[in-house]
Design a protein around this motif. Sequence first.
Motif, PDB file in Angstrom:
ATOM      1  N   PHE A  98       4.846   2.780 -33.969  1.00 46.96           N
ATOM      2  CA  PHE A  98       6.266   2.495 -33.761  1.00 46.96           C
ATOM      3  C   PHE A  98       6.899   1.917 -35.037  1.00 46.96           C
ATOM      4  O   PHE A  98       7.993   2.309 -35.437  1.00 46.96           O
ATOM      5  CB  PHE A  98       6.451   1.514 -32.606  1.00 46.96           C
ATOM      6  N   ILE A  99       6.206   0.978 -35.672  1.00 44.61           N
ATOM      7  CA  ILE A  99       6.739   0.331 -36.875  1.00 44.61           C
ATOM      8  C   ILE A  99       6.967   1.350 -37.988  1.00 44.61           C
ATOM      9  O   ILE A  99       7.954   1.283 -38.735  1.00 44.61           O
ATOM     10  CB  ILE A  99       5.788  -0.782 -37.348  1.00 44.61           C
ATOM     11  N   LEU A 100       6.056   2.321 -38.092  1.00 42.59           N
ATOM     12  CA  LEU A 100       6.084   3.269 -39.203  1.00 42.59           C
ATOM     13  C   LEU A 100       6.934   4.503 -38.938  1.00 42.59           C
ATOM     14  O   LEU A 100       7.010   5.394 -39.788  1.00 42.59           O
ATOM     15  CB  LEU A 100       4.654   3.697 -39.540  1.00 42.59           C
ATOM     16  N   MET A 101       7.588   4.555 -37.798  1.00 41.61           N
ATOM     17  CA  MET A 101       8.371   5.745 -37.458  1.00 41.61           C
ATOM     18  C   MET A 101       9.519   5.982 -38.432  1.00 41.61           C
ATOM     19  O   MET A 101       9.837   7.131 -38.757  1.00 41.61           O
ATOM     20  CB  MET A 101       8.926   5.615 -36.029  1.00 41.61           C
ATOM     21  N   GLU A 102      10.165   4.925 -38.910  1.00 37.84           N
ATOM     22  CA  GLU A 102      11.377   5.090 -39.719  1.00 37.84           C
ATOM     23  C   GLU A 102      11.294   4.407 -41.079  1.00 37.84           C
ATOM     24  O   GLU A 102      12.311   4.186 -41.719  1.00 37.84           O
ATOM     25  CB  GLU A 102      12.590   4.572 -38.943  1.00 37.84           C
ATOM     26  N   GLN A 103      10.095   4.043 -41.520  1.00 37.77           N
ATOM     27  CA  GLN A 103       9.954   3.435 -42.838  1.00 37.77           C
ATOM     28  C   GLN A 103       8.586   3.784 -43.401  1.00 37.77           C
ATOM     29  O   GLN A 103       7.626   3.975 -42.652  1.00 37.77           O
ATOM     30  CB  GLN A 103      10.142   1.920 -42.764  1.00 37.77           C
ATOM     31  N   PRO A 104       8.470   3.882 -44.737  1.00 39.78           N
ATOM     32  CA  PRO A 104       7.218   4.345 -45.338  1.00 39.78           C
ATOM     33  C   PRO A 104       6.091   3.322 -45.307  1.00 39.78           C
ATOM     34  O   PRO A 104       4.917   3.698 -45.350  1.00 39.78           O
ATOM     35  CB  PRO A 104       7.621   4.672 -46.772  1.00 39.78           C
ATOM     36  N   TYR A 105       6.434   2.035 -45.234  1.00 40.79           N
ATOM     37  CA  TYR A 105       5.406   1.002 -45.213  1.00 40.79           C
ATOM     38  C   TYR A 105       5.720  -0.019 -44.125  1.00 40.79           C
ATOM     39  O   TYR A 105       6.819  -0.026 -43.560  1.00 40.79           O
ATOM     40  CB  TYR A 105       5.305   0.324 -46.583  1.00 40.79           C
ATOM     41  N   LEU A 106       4.781  -0.874 -43.827  1.00 36.53           N
ATOM     42  CA  LEU A 106       4.919  -1.760 -42.679  1.00 36.53           C
ATOM     43  C   LEU A 106       6.085  -2.729 -42.803  1.00 36.53           C
ATOM     44  O   LEU A 106       6.639  -3.166 -41.795  1.00 36.53           O
ATOM     45  CB  LEU A 106       3.610  -2.531 -42.467  1.00 36.53           C
ATOM     46  N   LEU A 107       6.460  -3.084 -44.035  1.00 29.23           N
ATOM     47  CA  LEU A 107       7.574  -4.018 -44.210  1.00 29.23           C
ATOM     48  C   LEU A 107       8.754  -3.401 -44.939  1.00 29.23           C
ATOM     49  O   LEU A 107       9.629  -4.128 -45.427  1.00 29.23           O
ATOM     50  CB  LEU A 107       7.094  -5.275 -44.941  1.00 29.23           C
ATOM     51  N   THR A 159      -2.251   9.646 -40.395  1.00 32.71           N
ATOM     52  CA  THR A 159      -1.563  10.429 -41.421  1.00 32.71           C
ATOM     53  C   THR A 159      -0.937   9.496 -42.455  1.00 32.71           C
ATOM     54  O   THR A 159      -1.005   9.749 -43.670  1.00 32.71           O
ATOM     55  CB  THR A 159      -0.478  11.309 -40.785  1.00 32.71           C
ATOM     56  N   TRP A 160      -0.333   8.408 -41.975  1.00 33.40           N
ATOM     57  CA  TRP A 160       0.232   7.399 -42.883  1.00 33.40           C
ATOM     58  C   TRP A 160      -0.870   6.796 -43.748  1.00 33.40           C
ATOM     59  O   TRP A 160      -0.704   6.647 -44.965  1.00 33.40           O
ATOM     60  CB  TRP A 160       0.916   6.295 -42.071  1.00 33.40           C
ATOM     61  N   ARG A 161      -2.001   6.470 -43.142  1.00 36.72           N
ATOM     62  CA  ARG A 161      -3.094   5.867 -43.902  1.00 36.72           C
ATOM     63  C   ARG A 161      -3.645   6.842 -44.935  1.00 36.72           C
ATOM     64  O   ARG A 161      -3.976   6.446 -46.061  1.00 36.72           O
ATOM     65  CB  ARG A 161      -4.211   5.407 -42.956  1.00 36.72           C
ATOM     66  N   ASP A 162      -3.760   8.118 -44.564  1.00 37.22           N
ATOM     67  CA  ASP A 162      -4.233   9.128 -45.519  1.00 37.22           C
ATOM     68  C   ASP A 162      -3.332   9.178 -46.746  1.00 37.22           C
ATOM     69  O   ASP A 162      -3.818   9.310 -47.876  1.00 37.22           O
ATOM     70  CB  ASP A 162      -4.278  10.503 -44.854  1.00 37.22           C
ATOM     71  N   LYS A 163      -2.027   9.080 -46.528  1.00 34.56           N
ATOM     72  CA  LYS A 163      -1.094   9.112 -47.659  1.00 34.56           C
ATOM     73  C   LYS A 163      -1.246   7.873 -48.526  1.00 34.56           C
ATOM     74  O   LYS A 163      -1.164   7.948 -49.763  1.00 34.56           O
ATOM     75  CB  LYS A 163       0.349   9.244 -47.165  1.00 34.56           C
ATOM     76  N   LEU A 164      -1.477   6.727 -47.900  1.00 37.02           N
ATOM     77  CA  LEU A 164      -1.695   5.500 -48.664  1.00 37.02           C
ATOM     78  C   LEU A 164      -2.916   5.661 -49.566  1.00 37.02           C
ATOM     79  O   LEU A 164      -2.901   5.257 -50.735  1.00 37.02           O
ATOM     80  CB  LEU A 164      -1.885   4.321 -47.707  1.00 37.02           C
TER      81      LEU A 164
END
Length: 267
Positions: free
Chosen positions: A175-184, A235-240
């Motif tokens: 949910f947090i990562l739906m609209e931003q590239p990183y957690l903050l 998928t987000w973690r793979d990109k990181l």
Amino acid sequence: MMLELYQFELSHYVEKIRLILDYKGLEYRKINVTPGIGQIELFQMSGQRQVPVLKDGSEIIADSTAIAEYLDKKYPEKPLLPSDLKQKGVCLQMEQWADESIGLNARKALIGALSKNQTFRTAVLPNSTPDILKNVVSAIPSDFLSVLGLGVGMGPDAVKTAEAELKRSLTALCFILMEQPYLLGDTPTLADFAVAGLTMYVKFPKGPYLDIPQGLKDQGVPGIADVGTFEPFFTWRDKLYTDFRRAFSSAGYPGASGSAPTSINID
């Protein structure tokens, strides 16, 4: 002098620090510590037996959070903490949550997966393990391993609770990562690297980042690692990893020592 990271390759708390070192572009040498009672030298050096431990010249720093704080103060380029005080507080709180919730629950869930899945259990063994020993490990009955787990507080009920908590955590992260590239927000912080590193046991990275058996890569806890619901997070973690983690090489560690990790057998 080059930074030295005392580590286990399969430690998810060490992986958190490897991500941070790579993000900051710092050169370092990995020193593999033999697990078990052989960690006497590590204790003599740092006053405790757990990894990671970082050595920077005469400075010895233990504990992943303390190491992260030290690296950010000593090497402030590409900072890990936001400048905004409120964001900084949220970042520190999220890192602590990752350590105490995701890190501990991931360990329990992995142990549960190993006890239930013979193929996965064998894949965890080092590539150099003789076939006869692999066959012995694979043949251990799952019920027997479950009984052993009960003796150390990691029986079936504890594993089930850990898996449920991990699912809730991963749902929240999606949910947090739906609209931003990183957690903050728009810039990676300590929170991102803590969460990414400490989910290693939930699903091992598929890229060339760890010196682990090929059968472990892109594999993880059944019912979590292979569920489409959590695919946005992985998928987000793979990109990181693609953006910041250096690739491992058996001939060396690019940007690090230029040679394979040193092992210290301290039995």
